[in-house]
Design an enzyme around this catalytic site. Structure first.
Site, short mmCIF file in Angstrom:
data_model
loop_
_atom_site.label_atom_id
_atom_site.label_comp_id
_atom_site.label_asym_id
_atom_site.label_seq_id
_atom_site.Cartn_x
_atom_site.Cartn_y
_atom_site.Cartn_z
N ARG A 12 17.72 34.99 -39.98
CA ARG A 12 17.32 33.73 -40.64
C ARG A 12 18.52 32.99 -41.23
O ARG A 12 18.50 31.77 -41.38
CB ARG A 12 16.32 34.00 -41.77
CG ARG A 12 14.98 34.54 -41.32
CD ARG A 12 13.98 34.46 -42.47
NE ARG A 12 12.80 35.28 -42.27
CZ ARG A 12 11.74 34.92 -41.56
NH1 ARG A 12 11.72 33.76 -40.95
NH2 ARG A 12 10.70 35.73 -41.44
N ILE A 50 14.22 32.59 -29.74
CA ILE A 50 15.43 32.20 -30.47
C ILE A 50 15.41 32.70 -31.92
O ILE A 50 14.35 32.99 -32.46
CB ILE A 50 15.59 30.66 -30.47
CG1 ILE A 50 14.34 29.99 -31.03
CG2 ILE A 50 15.93 30.14 -29.08
CD1 ILE A 50 14.53 28.53 -31.37
N LYS A 86 7.28 24.32 -28.44
CA LYS A 86 7.27 24.89 -27.09
C LYS A 86 6.10 24.29 -26.30
O LYS A 86 4.98 24.82 -26.37
CB LYS A 86 7.14 26.42 -27.16
CG LYS A 86 8.38 27.13 -27.71
CD LYS A 86 8.23 28.65 -27.64
CE LYS A 86 9.50 29.37 -28.02
NZ LYS A 86 9.36 30.84 -28.11
N ASP A 135 13.59 34.14 -37.31
CA ASP A 135 13.99 35.54 -37.35
C ASP A 135 13.56 36.32 -36.12
O ASP A 135 12.66 35.93 -35.38
CB ASP A 135 13.35 36.21 -38.57
CG ASP A 135 11.84 36.40 -38.37
OD1 ASP A 135 11.14 35.39 -38.11
OD2 ASP A 135 11.37 37.54 -38.45
N GLY A 144 10.02 30.92 -42.40
CA GLY A 144 10.83 30.36 -41.31
C GLY A 144 11.34 28.95 -41.50
O GLY A 144 12.40 28.60 -41.00
N ASP A 201 4.58 27.55 -31.29
CA ASP A 201 4.59 28.27 -30.01
C ASP A 201 3.18 28.17 -29.40
O ASP A 201 2.86 27.20 -28.75
CB ASP A 201 5.04 29.70 -30.31
CG ASP A 201 5.22 30.55 -29.08
OD1 ASP A 201 5.05 30.04 -27.97
OD2 ASP A 201 5.54 31.75 -29.22
N GLU A 221 7.16 23.09 -40.37
CA GLU A 221 7.14 24.40 -39.70
C GLU A 221 8.46 24.65 -38.99
O GLU A 221 9.18 23.71 -38.65
CB GLU A 221 5.99 24.41 -38.67
CG GLU A 221 4.75 25.15 -39.13
CD GLU A 221 4.91 26.67 -39.09
OE1 GLU A 221 6.05 27.17 -39.16
OE2 GLU A 221 3.89 27.35 -38.98
N ASP A 222 8.75 25.92 -38.72
CA ASP A 222 9.97 26.24 -37.98
C ASP A 222 9.78 26.04 -36.48
O ASP A 222 10.60 25.42 -35.82
CB ASP A 222 10.45 27.67 -38.30
CG ASP A 222 9.38 28.74 -38.11
OD1 ASP A 222 8.21 28.40 -37.80
OD2 ASP A 222 9.71 29.92 -38.27
#
Ligand code: IMP
Ligand code: MG
Length: 183
Positions: free
Chosen positions: A169, A157, A135, A163, A49, A107, A103-104
């Site tokens: 992606r 998202i 988040k 993804d 990611g 969460d 990191e992407d």
């Protein structure tokens, strides 16, 4: 409104590529300021990611650094309750280093905790986390996520590396899933 369909869901553009780039630049400037005096920090990009975010971020990093790309793998240990986590591809020297994990999206923070446990055993001098999205409403862990480019609410998202079941992606903008109740 620009829309796309991935698998069974519809998405609409919510953050443009220009906006993402601006936010990433602001974050890179903060990291440049904080790390300018540190000896060759190591960026650890978590695949898949974070590949696009890492590429964007690192272009604006102005101190000598190393970057490595790793995958988090989890498998059952000797007894099946014990999950063993491993960062595949982390061959760099980590002893005494200042590490920035890329990191992407953070969460729940479960992934971050696994990564932190692995890196904590490797003798790093410091470990910080840089993520494209954070988040705050769903994050329930104690580890401080010092660097994030953007905050998100609960929306799902895709795009810019993120993804939906491996699709999306490659998109240069961020797309948000359409709420199920809206047509
Ligand atoms: P966590 O372990 O709950 O913090 O989730 C981290 C991982 O879940 C991320 O690295 C993503 O791969 C995935 N993820 C969480 N939220 C989203 C989202 O909105 N879009 C795409 N992937 C997500
Ligand atoms: Mg991920």
């Amino acid at each position: 409104m620009q829309r796309i369909r991935l698998h069974d869901k519809d998405f609409f553009v919510s953050i443009s590529n220009e906006e993402i780039k601006k936010k990433v630049k602001v974050l890179a400037d903060r990291i440049n300021y904080d790390y300018s005096e540190k000896p060759v920090p190591l960026f650890v990009c978590i695949l898949n990611g974070a590949f696009m975010f890492a590429a964007e971020l690192l272009q604006s990093i102005n101190f000598d650094c190393e970057i490595t790309f790793v995958k988090l793998a989890s498998y059952n240990g000797i007894n099946s309750e014990n999950t063993v986590n491993e960062l595949i591809g982390l061959n760099n020297n980590t002893k005494g280093r200042d590490i920035i994990v890329v990191e992407d999206i953070v969460d729940s923070g479960n992934t971050l905790v696994k990564i932190d446990q692995i890196l904590a055993e490797k003798g790093a001098r410091s470990i910080e986390y840089a993520t494209l999205f954070f988040k705050p409403e769903t994050y329930k862990k104690d580890i401080v996520v010092k660097y994030y480019a953007m905050e998100l609410l609960k929306n799902f998202i895709v795009g810019f590396g993120l993804d939906y079941n491996q699709l999306g992606r490659n998109l240069k903008d961020i797309y948000e899933v359409l709420p199920e109740n809206k047509e």
